[in-house]
Design a protein around this motif. Structure first.
Motif, mmCIF file in Angstrom:
data_model
loop_
_atom_site.group_PDB
_atom_site.id
_atom_site.type_symbol
_atom_site.label_atom_id
_atom_site.label_comp_id
_atom_site.label_asym_id
_atom_site.label_seq_id
_atom_site.Cartn_x
_atom_site.Cartn_y
_atom_site.Cartn_z
ATOM 1 N N GLY A 92 0.809 -1.201 0.000
ATOM 2 C CA GLY A 92 0.000 0.000 0.000
ATOM 3 C C GLY A 92 0.844 1.253 0.000
ATOM 4 N N PHE A 93 0.214 2.370 0.296
ATOM 5 C CA PHE A 93 0.892 3.655 0.254
ATOM 6 C C PHE A 93 0.152 4.629 1.144
ATOM 7 N N PHE A 94 0.744 5.814 1.347
ATOM 8 C CA PHE A 94 0.013 6.824 2.091
ATOM 9 C C PHE A 94 -0.400 7.940 1.151
ATOM 10 N N MET A 95 -1.422 8.640 1.571
ATOM 11 C CA MET A 95 -1.969 9.750 0.805
ATOM 12 C C MET A 95 -1.952 10.992 1.687
ATOM 13 N N ILE A 96 -1.857 12.131 1.041
ATOM 14 C CA ILE A 96 -2.020 13.408 1.725
ATOM 15 C C ILE A 96 -3.254 14.048 1.102
ATOM 16 N N ILE A 97 -4.209 14.382 1.939
ATOM 17 C CA ILE A 97 -5.448 14.986 1.462
ATOM 18 C C ILE A 97 -5.640 16.309 2.186
ATOM 19 N N VAL A 98 -5.854 17.358 1.439
ATOM 20 C CA VAL A 98 -6.215 18.645 2.009
ATOM 21 C C VAL A 98 -7.624 18.904 1.501
ATOM 22 N N GLU A 99 -8.575 19.043 2.419
ATOM 23 C CA GLU A 99 -9.967 19.093 1.995
ATOM 24 C C GLU A 99 -10.787 20.084 2.797
ATOM 25 N N ARG A 100 -11.856 20.463 2.178
ATOM 26 C CA ARG A 100 -12.876 21.282 2.830
ATOM 27 C C ARG A 100 -14.205 20.694 2.396
ATOM 28 N N SER A 101 -15.071 20.405 3.354
ATOM 29 C CA SER A 101 -16.325 19.747 2.987
ATOM 30 C C SER A 101 -17.536 20.511 3.506
ATOM 31 N N PHE A 102 -18.642 20.273 2.822
ATOM 32 C CA PHE A 102 -19.931 20.878 3.146
ATOM 33 C C PHE A 102 -20.948 19.753 3.212
ATOM 34 N N GLN A 103 -21.707 19.696 4.270
ATOM 35 C CA GLN A 103 -22.717 18.664 4.406
ATOM 36 C C GLN A 103 -23.813 18.866 3.367
ATOM 37 N N ILE A 104 -24.298 17.749 2.820
ATOM 38 C CA ILE A 104 -25.436 17.824 1.898
ATOM 39 C C ILE A 104 -26.578 18.476 2.672
ATOM 40 N N GLY A 105 -27.232 19.423 2.049
ATOM 41 C CA GLY A 105 -28.288 20.171 2.718
ATOM 42 C C GLY A 105 -27.820 21.516 3.242
ATOM 43 N N ASP A 106 -26.517 21.763 3.214
ATOM 44 C CA ASP A 106 -25.989 23.056 3.631
ATOM 45 C C ASP A 106 -26.563 24.109 2.688
ATOM 46 N N PRO A 107 -27.177 25.158 3.211
ATOM 47 C CA PRO A 107 -27.786 26.177 2.341
ATOM 48 C C PRO A 107 -26.800 26.816 1.363
ATOM 49 N N ALA A 108 -25.519 26.868 1.712
ATOM 50 C CA ALA A 108 -24.524 27.483 0.832
ATOM 51 C C ALA A 108 -24.435 26.753 -0.505
ATOM 52 N N ILE A 109 -24.634 25.441 -0.501
ATOM 53 C CA ILE A 109 -24.507 24.650 -1.729
ATOM 54 C C ILE A 109 -25.570 25.043 -2.758
ATOM 55 N N GLY A 110 -26.740 25.402 -2.294
ATOM 56 C CA GLY A 110 -27.837 25.732 -3.206
ATOM 57 C C GLY A 110 -27.788 27.130 -3.806
ATOM 58 N N LYS A 111 -26.878 27.942 -3.364
ATOM 59 C CA LYS A 111 -26.815 29.313 -3.864
ATOM 60 C C LYS A 111 -25.991 29.402 -5.145
ATOM 61 N N LYS A 112 -26.368 30.324 -6.007
ATOM 62 C CA LYS A 112 -25.649 30.509 -7.276
ATOM 63 C C LYS A 112 -24.189 30.880 -7.050
ATOM 64 N N ALA A 113 -23.918 31.590 -5.994
ATOM 65 C CA ALA A 113 -22.550 32.041 -5.716
ATOM 66 C C ALA A 113 -21.640 30.888 -5.287
ATOM 67 N N PHE A 114 -22.203 29.712 -5.011
ATOM 68 C CA PHE A 114 -21.391 28.603 -4.518
ATOM 69 C C PHE A 114 -20.356 28.146 -5.550
ATOM 70 N N ALA A 115 -20.717 28.150 -6.818
ATOM 71 C CA ALA A 115 -19.760 27.749 -7.864
ATOM 72 C C ALA A 115 -18.545 28.683 -7.854
ATOM 73 N N GLY A 116 -18.783 29.963 -7.702
ATOM 74 C CA GLY A 116 -17.680 30.920 -7.611
ATOM 75 C C GLY A 116 -16.858 30.709 -6.353
ATOM 76 N N ALA A 117 -17.523 30.349 -5.253
ATOM 77 C CA ALA A 117 -16.813 30.089 -4.004
ATOM 78 C C ALA A 117 -15.912 28.860 -4.157
ATOM 79 N N VAL A 118 -16.403 27.833 -4.843
ATOM 80 C CA VAL A 118 -15.595 26.625 -5.069
ATOM 81 C C VAL A 118 -14.387 26.967 -5.938
#
Length: 136
Positions: A92-118
């Protein structure tokens, strides 16, 4: 995923992870400087191994929530990487992951500005990706 929407920088495989580990160990102050600008992100150092063809398992060696720490112990991260390299010789091997997550249902995901934020989040990761891939 089924529970969240995540933006990630993922480094896996022997060459990229060795290169990243070398960059961190040679310039820990630069690594910290870049991380200080990432606020709500999380870093995972994770072990991954194959259990069947096209089926893998993984577990975290360390997880650091960047918004909850004032100072990251770079040596701790490097020790975890070294430990995984020793354990994983040929398995096997190791991985390095740098992440930011949003729970499904988070109101931010449904906004038009979210694509720009991503898009902005991805731009925030560029200095880290360049540093870890030694392009800087």
């Amino acid at each position: 995923g089924s529970d969240d929407f995540a933006v990630r920088l993922l480094l896996e495989g022997l060459k990229p992870t060795k290169m990243a580990k070398r960059a961190i160990s040679e310039r820990p102050e630069r690594f910290l400087e870049i991380l200080e600008k990432l606020g709500d992100w999380r870093i995972r150092v994770r072990r991954r191994w194959q259990v069947q063809p096209r089926k893998f398992k993984a577990n975290d060696a360390c997880v650091i929530e960047l918004d909850s720490v004032r100072q990251i112990d770079v040596n701790y991260v490097l020790v975890k990487m070294n430990d995984l390299e020793r354990k994983l010789e040929g398995q096997g091997f190791f991985m390095i992951i740098v992440e930011r997550s949003f729970q499904i249902g988070d109101p931010a995901i449904g906004k038009k500005a979210f694509a720009g934020a991503v898009a902005s989040m991805l731009e925030d990761l560029i200095p880290l990706e360049r540093f870890l891939s030694r392009a800087e």
